[in-house]
Design a protein around this motif. Sequence first.
Motif, short mmCIF file in Angstrom:
data_model
loop_
_atom_site.label_atom_id
_atom_site.label_comp_id
_atom_site.label_asym_id
_atom_site.label_seq_id
_atom_site.Cartn_x
_atom_site.Cartn_y
_atom_site.Cartn_z
N VAL A 1 0.84 -1.20 0.00
CA VAL A 1 0.00 0.00 0.00
C VAL A 1 0.87 1.25 0.00
CG1 VAL A 1 -1.68 1.34 1.31
CG2 VAL A 1 -1.96 -1.14 1.10
N LEU A 2 1.88 1.27 0.83
CA LEU A 2 2.75 2.45 0.93
C LEU A 2 3.57 2.65 -0.35
CD1 LEU A 2 3.92 2.13 4.65
CD2 LEU A 2 2.22 3.71 3.70
N ARG A 3 4.06 1.56 -0.91
CA ARG A 3 4.84 1.67 -2.15
C ARG A 3 3.99 2.20 -3.30
NH1 ARG A 3 7.32 -4.35 -1.42
NH2 ARG A 3 9.05 -3.84 -0.02
N SER A 4 2.69 1.88 -3.29
CA SER A 4 1.82 2.35 -4.37
C SER A 4 1.63 3.86 -4.35
CB SER A 4 0.46 1.66 -4.28
OG SER A 4 -0.29 2.17 -3.19
N LEU A 5 2.06 4.50 -3.25
CA LEU A 5 1.95 5.96 -3.13
C LEU A 5 3.28 6.66 -3.43
CD1 LEU A 5 -0.13 6.01 0.19
CD2 LEU A 5 -0.98 6.37 -2.14
N ASN A 6 4.22 5.93 -3.97
CA ASN A 6 5.54 6.50 -4.28
C ASN A 6 5.45 7.38 -5.53
OD1 ASN A 6 8.20 7.05 -4.98
ND2 ASN A 6 8.95 5.03 -4.36
N PHE A 7 5.13 8.64 -5.30
CA PHE A 7 4.95 9.59 -6.40
C PHE A 7 6.23 9.79 -7.21
CE2 PHE A 7 1.97 11.68 -3.13
CZ PHE A 7 0.99 10.73 -3.37
N PHE A 8 7.38 9.68 -6.53
CA PHE A 8 8.65 9.94 -7.21
C PHE A 8 8.95 8.85 -8.24
CE2 PHE A 8 8.99 11.87 -2.97
CZ PHE A 8 9.27 13.18 -3.33
N LYS A 9 8.62 7.61 -7.93
CA LYS A 9 8.94 6.50 -8.82
C LYS A 9 7.87 6.29 -9.88
CE LYS A 9 10.47 1.70 -8.87
NZ LYS A 9 10.88 0.53 -8.07
N TYR A 10 6.60 6.45 -9.49
CA TYR A 10 5.51 6.08 -10.38
C TYR A 10 4.75 7.28 -10.94
CZ TYR A 10 6.57 1.48 -8.57
OH TYR A 10 7.22 0.31 -8.21
N GLY A 11 5.17 8.48 -10.60
CA GLY A 11 4.63 9.69 -11.21
C GLY A 11 3.12 9.79 -11.18
N LYS A 12 2.52 10.10 -12.34
CA LYS A 12 1.07 10.33 -12.42
C LYS A 12 0.27 9.11 -12.01
CE LYS A 12 1.20 13.86 -16.06
NZ LYS A 12 0.77 14.19 -17.45
N TYR A 13 0.82 7.93 -12.26
CA TYR A 13 0.10 6.69 -11.92
C TYR A 13 -0.15 6.65 -10.41
CZ TYR A 13 -1.11 1.71 -12.57
OH TYR A 13 -1.75 0.49 -12.64
N ALA A 14 0.80 7.15 -9.62
CA ALA A 14 0.63 7.19 -8.17
C ALA A 14 -0.12 8.44 -7.73
CB ALA A 14 1.99 7.12 -7.48
N ILE A 15 0.23 9.60 -8.32
CA ILE A 15 -0.40 10.86 -7.92
C ILE A 15 -1.91 10.82 -8.14
CG2 ILE A 15 -0.56 13.33 -8.47
CD1 ILE A 15 2.44 13.22 -9.17
N SER A 16 -2.33 10.19 -9.23
CA SER A 16 -3.76 10.09 -9.53
C SER A 16 -4.47 9.09 -8.63
CB SER A 16 -3.95 9.68 -10.99
OG SER A 16 -3.48 8.36 -11.20
N LEU A 17 -3.69 8.35 -7.84
CA LEU A 17 -4.16 7.28 -6.96
C LEU A 17 -4.64 6.05 -7.72
CD1 LEU A 17 -6.06 9.21 -4.12
CD2 LEU A 17 -3.66 8.54 -4.24
N ARG A 18 -4.45 6.04 -9.03
CA ARG A 18 -4.87 4.87 -9.81
C ARG A 18 -4.06 3.64 -9.43
NH1 ARG A 18 -8.46 5.87 -13.75
NH2 ARG A 18 -8.85 8.06 -14.27
N LEU A 19 -2.80 3.83 -9.09
CA LEU A 19 -1.98 2.69 -8.69
C LEU A 19 -2.48 2.12 -7.36
CD1 LEU A 19 0.33 0.78 -9.09
CD2 LEU A 19 1.91 2.53 -8.23
N LEU A 20 -2.80 3.00 -6.42
CA LEU A 20 -3.35 2.54 -5.13
C LEU A 20 -4.63 1.74 -5.36
CD1 LEU A 20 -3.72 2.50 -2.03
CD2 LEU A 20 -4.89 4.71 -2.27
N TYR A 21 -5.56 2.30 -6.13
CA TYR A 21 -6.83 1.62 -6.40
C TYR A 21 -6.58 0.27 -7.08
CZ TYR A 21 -9.92 5.60 -5.30
OH TYR A 21 -10.63 6.60 -4.66
N SER A 22 -5.60 0.25 -8.00
CA SER A 22 -5.36 -0.96 -8.79
C SER A 22 -4.80 -2.12 -7.97
CB SER A 22 -4.41 -0.66 -9.96
OG SER A 22 -5.00 0.27 -10.86
N VAL A 23 -4.02 -1.79 -6.92
CA VAL A 23 -3.41 -2.88 -6.14
C VAL A 23 -4.35 -3.43 -5.07
CG1 VAL A 23 -1.07 -2.02 -6.50
CG2 VAL A 23 -2.30 -1.37 -4.42
#
Length: 426
Positions: free
Chosen positions: A90-112
């Motif tokens: 969960v915490l890694r999915s919020l890594n804005f620096f590594k995953y950019g817009k995918y994390a900032i948009s929270l789409r990565l969080l929702y997807s995992v």
Amino acid sequence: MKIAFIVGEFPVLSETFILNQITGLISRGHEVHIYGSRPEDMSKMHPDVERYQLLKRTYYVPSILTNYLGRVLKGLGLIVTNLHKSPLVVLRSLNFFKYGKYAISLRLLYSVIPLLQSEQYDIIHGQFGMHGIEGQIFRDLGAIKGKLVTSFRGYDISYYVQEHGEDIYNELFVKGDFFLANCEFFRQKAIKLGCDRNKIVVLRSGIDCSRFQFKARVPNPNDKIRIVTVGRLVEKKGIEYGIRAIAKVANVHPNIEYNVIGDGYLKEEFYLLIEELRITDKVKLLGWKNQQEIIDILDNSHLFIAPSVTAQNGNQDAPVNTLKEAMAMGLPVIGTLHGGIPELIQDNVSGFLAPERDADAIAEKLIYLIENPNIWEQMGRVGRAYVEQNYDMNQLNDKLVNIYQLVCDRTNSDKLPEPRLLQEVV
């Protein structure tokens, strides 16, 4: 084997190729889980969805609100209720620096979220190139474990590359364990983009030939010649050129009927075109149909057109399943010199090929077929035999299992056989 399918929306009527793989694997005793998004409209579903109870095997991404504040508030709720399941993921999915817009948009969080506490899989299969990228990210996060296989099927290796750049798959080509292309045309495109030619083979999209009964096509002197196209009403399906060809044919042979099965954003534009060409009595836009409805329409048709084109955004088609289905049922077909279609239609043998966006050429081929019905049966029989030999779902699903097994048995240091030998293995 335990297999995770990473998809977009599921189930989707137009993606029977994914459904065929899922049901084929289940029938062979393998455990399949599906990770994707819930379609807005689930009123029409393929009967296999219910027959195999696939919704019970499907894990949906929580719906993502368009309002960002609402999305953030819902995201906080997801974190609170799911953090205990896998805090690091969960915490890694919020890594804005590594995953950019995918994390900032929270789409990565929702997807995992659906993947938290997921099983150890033998195979993770991204059903399109972009789903392979998702699988790679999910695996990097530790949200899912298994060997990563990615399929390239059409728009993911054409439009998606044009939209996101030719380096979009660079990391996936390095980290992915194996790749499949549904035709040689797209395999070569992937290799040109940087995929190791020893890590990608052609695995065609199959159909269940037993569901499509062959019938020799003969005209009825007292009835119309029925011509049909099945496809979404989008640019790359080239339906505009099918309509224009019918208008030209109608000037010579007015006793024709053209049925178009499908829906899409070009529907209103096509209605206007049909009116402009004054062929409203000859062309019918029938909208979406389920598989049995499509089979019934094909059964009562004489000729099939697949007028695909390369869209302005670069989107291209592989040999489409509805074209295979028509050939399996004995319809002479007309396709275009486009994408993987020439790998399916043997020109002047099972049908005809015409240049893209050439309504005159399509009309010429239609007129020839209408005036020479004596060749229909032979074309239909050759087409049926070719589909049975090269696109039978059961044979292709056996090959898919062989590929999975080969990938599972391979260690990171193992070398795969040369592509020619590997194609013989699968």
